[in-house]
Design a protein around this motif. Structure first.
Motif, PDB file in Angstrom:
ATOM      1  N   ALA A  71       1.245   4.693   7.593  1.00  0.00           N
ATOM      2  CA  ALA A  71       0.650   4.154   5.878  1.00  0.00           C
ATOM      3  C   ALA A  71       2.147   3.846   5.991  1.00  0.00           C
ATOM      4  N   VAL A  72       2.843   4.276   6.138  1.00  0.00           N
ATOM      5  CA  VAL A  72       4.229   3.884   5.565  1.00  0.00           C
ATOM      6  C   VAL A  72       4.891   2.199   5.494  1.00  0.00           C
ATOM      7  N   GLU A  73       4.388   2.133   6.029  1.00  0.00           N
ATOM      8  CA  GLU A  73       4.546   0.465   6.344  1.00  0.00           C
ATOM      9  C   GLU A  73       3.247  -0.646   5.494  1.00  0.00           C
ATOM     10  N   GLN A  74       2.749   0.986   4.914  1.00  0.00           N
ATOM     11  CA  GLN A  74       1.663  -0.088   4.348  1.00  0.00           C
ATOM     12  C   GLN A  74       1.878  -0.524   2.603  1.00  0.00           C
ATOM     13  N   CYS A  75       2.680   0.616   2.234  1.00  0.00           N
ATOM     14  CA  CYS A  75       3.015   1.202   1.257  1.00  0.00           C
ATOM     15  C   CYS A  75       4.153   0.407   0.083  1.00  0.00           C
ATOM     16  N   PRO A  77       6.342  -0.221  -3.716  1.00  0.00           N
ATOM     17  CA  PRO A  77       6.340  -0.465  -4.902  1.00  0.00           C
ATOM     18  C   PRO A  77       5.615   0.072  -6.363  1.00  0.00           C
ATOM     19  N   GLY A  78       4.871   1.470  -6.376  1.00  0.00           N
ATOM     20  CA  GLY A  78       4.487   1.712  -7.204  1.00  0.00           C
ATOM     21  C   GLY A  78       3.025   2.554  -6.517  1.00  0.00           C
ATOM     22  N   ASP A  79       2.834   2.421  -5.675  1.00  0.00           N
ATOM     23  CA  ASP A  79       2.469   3.179  -5.128  1.00  0.00           C
ATOM     24  C   ASP A  79       2.138   4.533  -4.689  1.00  0.00           C
ATOM     25  N   GLN A 103      10.734   6.657  -0.347  1.00  0.00           N
ATOM     26  CA  GLN A 103      11.233   6.444  -1.731  1.00  0.00           C
ATOM     27  C   GLN A 103      11.964   5.175  -1.830  1.00  0.00           C
ATOM     28  N   ARG A 104      12.099   4.357  -0.547  1.00  0.00           N
ATOM     29  CA  ARG A 104      12.890   3.880   0.054  1.00  0.00           C
ATOM     30  C   ARG A 104      11.777   2.244  -0.131  1.00  0.00           C
ATOM     31  N   ARG A 105      10.511   3.055  -0.056  1.00  0.00           N
ATOM     32  CA  ARG A 105       9.925   1.879  -0.274  1.00  0.00           C
ATOM     33  C   ARG A 105       9.301   1.439  -2.137  1.00  0.00           C
TER      34      ARG A 105
END
Length: 235
Positions: A71-75, A77-79, A103-105
């Motif tokens: 899921a991290v790849e699908q995130c 900003p604002g998610d 946080q990086r995303r």
């Protein structure tokens, strides 16, 4: 369960979600007819955070955080990452390494119907988390689940892209189609509460402002002096 990753779900307008989040969970929950609350079992790991964002949903197997990695790849900003499991789990499925990547995303926080760990580190890095448990128990990465499919927490349906609001009072979901209506309803409730606040400062009682006094006799409530009560009790 079909193992699938939806890569492009529609999202609520983040500017409107930000406005809605500013009202707070309790106000929006009341304004929208007491709907969308994920229940008292999802609690803030640390107090003092208020966030709003668009849901990226994760359905995982208990004790398995493979799909959080997916899921991290699908995130974006604002998610807000929202995780549940196929059956109850309190294992620590999420920690500070995940938080660093999110946080990086530009992800604003985590809501998880399971456990988290690295609580001190999450607090230090300022990554807000709402969870069902805190647990040092680790997990595996062995079984496929799904990302951005509809999930349920506390009996509430959460779809990818819906608005997630979270603060010290808990977490709620607002369907992406209802965000604008939620803003209008929340502002109307704030205006109503401010009028009541002013009235209470002037000494008005809630019994009178809310029309409760006239209802008490219908409920069998009597007002007695201490002597009257003592006489009845002794008779």
């Amino acid at each position: 369960m079909k193992s699938v990753v939806i890569t492009d779900p529609p999202r609520a307008a983040i500017d409107k979600v930000d406005v809605l989040a500013g009202y707070g969970v309790a106000t929006v929950h009341e304004a929208l007819g007491r709907t969308g609350y994920l229940g008292p079992g999802i609690r803030p790991v640390h107090l003092g955070s208020r966030i709003g964002g668009t849901a990226v949903t994760v359905l995982s197997w208990p004790g398995d955080n493979l799909m959080i990695h997916v899921a991290v790849e699908q995130c974006r900003p604002g998610d807000v990452l929202v995780v549940t499991t196929t059956s109850p789990s309190t294992d620590g499925m999420f920690g500070e390494l995940f938080a660093t990547a999110l946080q990086r995303r530009g992800v604003r926080g985590l809501v998880i119907n399971a456990g988290v760990r690295d609580v001190a580190e999450l607090h230090e890095m300022g990554f807000p988390v709402w969870s069902a448990a805190v647990s040092a128990q680790g997990t595996v990465k062995a079984t496929a689940g799904a990302v951005n499919v509809p999930i349920s927490i506390g009996g509430q349906l959460i779809r990818a892209g819906d608005a997630i609001l979270a603060d010290d009072d808990g977490v709620m979901c607002v369907a992406r189609e209802d965000v604008s209506r939620g803003v209008d309803a929340a502002q109307a409730r704030v205006d109503k509460e401010e009028a009541s606040r002013d009235a209470f400062r002037r000494g008005e009682l809630g019994l009178d402002r809310y029309g409760l006094r006239a209802r008490l006799p219908e409920m069998g409530v009597e007002f007695l002096t201490a002597d009257e009560y003592a006489r009845r009790a002794s008779s």
